[in-house]
Design a protein around this motif. Structure first.
Motif, PDB file in Angstrom:
ATOM      1  N   ARG A  46       0.838  -1.212   0.000  1.00 59.00           N
ATOM      2  CA  ARG A  46       0.000   0.000   0.000  1.00 59.00           C
ATOM      3  C   ARG A  46       0.870   1.257   0.000  1.00 59.00           C
ATOM      4  O   ARG A  46       0.601   2.220  -0.721  1.00 59.00           O
ATOM      5  N   VAL A  47       1.925   1.250   0.793  1.00 59.00           N
ATOM      6  CA  VAL A  47       2.847   2.390   0.837  1.00 59.00           C
ATOM      7  C   VAL A  47       3.571   2.519  -0.503  1.00 59.00           C
ATOM      8  O   VAL A  47       3.717   3.622  -1.038  1.00 59.00           O
ATOM      9  N   PHE A  48       4.008   1.396  -1.085  1.00 58.94           N
ATOM     10  CA  PHE A  48       4.717   1.405  -2.360  1.00 58.94           C
ATOM     11  C   PHE A  48       3.834   1.930  -3.494  1.00 58.94           C
ATOM     12  O   PHE A  48       4.252   2.782  -4.280  1.00 58.94           O
ATOM     13  N   ILE A  49       2.594   1.441  -3.580  1.00 60.32           N
ATOM     14  CA  ILE A  49       1.670   1.905  -4.625  1.00 60.32           C
ATOM     15  C   ILE A  49       1.385   3.387  -4.465  1.00 60.32           C
ATOM     16  O   ILE A  49       1.306   4.132  -5.455  1.00 60.32           O
ATOM     17  N   ASP A  50       1.244   3.856  -3.238  1.00 55.87           N
ATOM     18  CA  ASP A  50       1.019   5.283  -3.009  1.00 55.87           C
ATOM     19  C   ASP A  50       2.217   6.102  -3.476  1.00 55.87           C
ATOM     20  O   ASP A  50       2.051   7.157  -4.086  1.00 55.87           O
ATOM     21  N   ALA A  51       3.427   5.621  -3.212  1.00 53.55           N
ATOM     22  CA  ALA A  51       4.628   6.331  -3.655  1.00 53.55           C
ATOM     23  C   ALA A  51       4.715   6.378  -5.172  1.00 53.55           C
ATOM     24  O   ALA A  51       5.139   7.380  -5.753  1.00 53.55           O
ATOM     25  N   ARG A  54       1.547   8.864  -6.799  1.00 50.97           N
ATOM     26  CA  ARG A  54       1.522  10.315  -6.551  1.00 50.97           C
ATOM     27  C   ARG A  54       2.665  10.976  -7.308  1.00 50.97           C
ATOM     28  O   ARG A  54       3.833  10.781  -6.995  1.00 50.97           O
ATOM     29  N   HIS A  55       2.321  11.796  -8.273  1.00 57.02           N
ATOM     30  CA  HIS A  55       3.335  12.439  -9.121  1.00 57.02           C
ATOM     31  C   HIS A  55       4.218  13.413  -8.339  1.00 57.02           C
ATOM     32  O   HIS A  55       5.376  13.617  -8.690  1.00 57.02           O
ATOM     33  N   ASN A  57       5.587  12.953  -5.638  1.00 55.91           N
ATOM     34  CA  ASN A  57       6.652  12.234  -4.941  1.00 55.91           C
ATOM     35  C   ASN A  57       7.928  12.132  -5.770  1.00 55.91           C
ATOM     36  O   ASN A  57       9.000  11.948  -5.216  1.00 55.91           O
ATOM     37  N   HIS A  58       7.824  12.212  -7.092  1.00 52.97           N
ATOM     38  CA  HIS A  58       8.962  12.084  -7.990  1.00 52.97           C
ATOM     39  C   HIS A  58       9.731  10.784  -7.726  1.00 52.97           C
ATOM     40  O   HIS A  58      10.967  10.777  -7.559  1.00 52.97           O
ATOM     41  N   PHE A  59       8.982   9.683  -7.661  1.00 54.49           N
ATOM     42  CA  PHE A  59       9.586   8.381  -7.409  1.00 54.49           C
ATOM     43  C   PHE A  59      10.528   8.015  -8.564  1.00 54.49           C
ATOM     44  O   PHE A  59      10.133   8.084  -9.731  1.00 54.49           O
ATOM     45  N   PRO A  60      11.777   7.618  -8.288  1.00 52.04           N
ATOM     46  CA  PRO A  60      12.724   7.310  -9.368  1.00 52.04           C
ATOM     47  C   PRO A  60      12.432   5.951  -9.986  1.00 52.04           C
ATOM     48  O   PRO A  60      12.715   4.908  -9.408  1.00 52.04           O
ATOM     49  N   LYS A  61      11.835   5.960 -11.154  1.00 48.13           N
ATOM     50  CA  LYS A  61      11.549   4.702 -11.850  1.00 48.13           C
ATOM     51  C   LYS A  61      12.071   4.786 -13.270  1.00 48.13           C
ATOM     52  O   LYS A  61      12.156   5.862 -13.856  1.00 48.13           O
ATOM     53  N   PRO A  62      12.429   3.649 -13.851  1.00 46.27           N
ATOM     54  CA  PRO A  62      12.973   3.657 -15.208  1.00 46.27           C
ATOM     55  C   PRO A  62      11.920   4.087 -16.240  1.00 46.27           C
ATOM     56  O   PRO A  62      10.730   3.831 -16.050  1.00 46.27           O
ATOM     57  N   CYS A  63      12.359   4.724 -17.275  1.00 43.57           N
ATOM     58  CA  CYS A  63      11.461   5.123 -18.362  1.00 43.57           C
ATOM     59  C   CYS A  63      11.187   3.928 -19.261  1.00 43.57           C
ATOM     60  O   CYS A  63      12.062   3.105 -19.506  1.00 43.57           O
ATOM     61  N   GLY A  64       9.969   3.871 -19.768  1.00 47.12           N
ATOM     62  CA  GLY A  64       9.667   2.801 -20.726  1.00 47.12           C
ATOM     63  C   GLY A  64       8.622   1.872 -20.341  1.00 47.12           C
ATOM     64  O   GLY A  64       7.948   1.716 -19.493  1.00 47.12           O
TER      65      GLY A  64
END
Length: 64
Positions: A46-51, A54-55, A57-64
């Motif tokens: 639940r915490v991970f999905i929320d992170a 929410r834009h 938060n600027h969560f660092p995820k790979p593009c693509g």
């Protein structure tokens, strides 16, 4: 006993004060993301999905 009025929202199921913190680090073991503020008990997913969702938060995820 805590005298803080807001301390009750941070109480977990075993009546101790808890807070969830999610940390992300890269392969060099440097922190790239810290997410705090989930009071009490919450499922990790639940915490991970929320992170992720929410834009602001600027969560660092790979593009693509």
């Amino acid at each position: 006993m805590d005298t803080d009025i807001n301390s009750n929202i941070f109480r977990g199921r075993k009546v101790i004060v808890t807070q969830n913190v999610m940390l992300v680090c890269d392969f060099d073991m440097l922190f790239t993301f810290v997410y705090t503020g989930w009071e009490g008990t919450a499922n990790d997913s639940r915490v991970f999905i929320d992170a992720l969702t929410r834009h602001e938060n600027h969560f660092p995820k790979p593009c693509g």
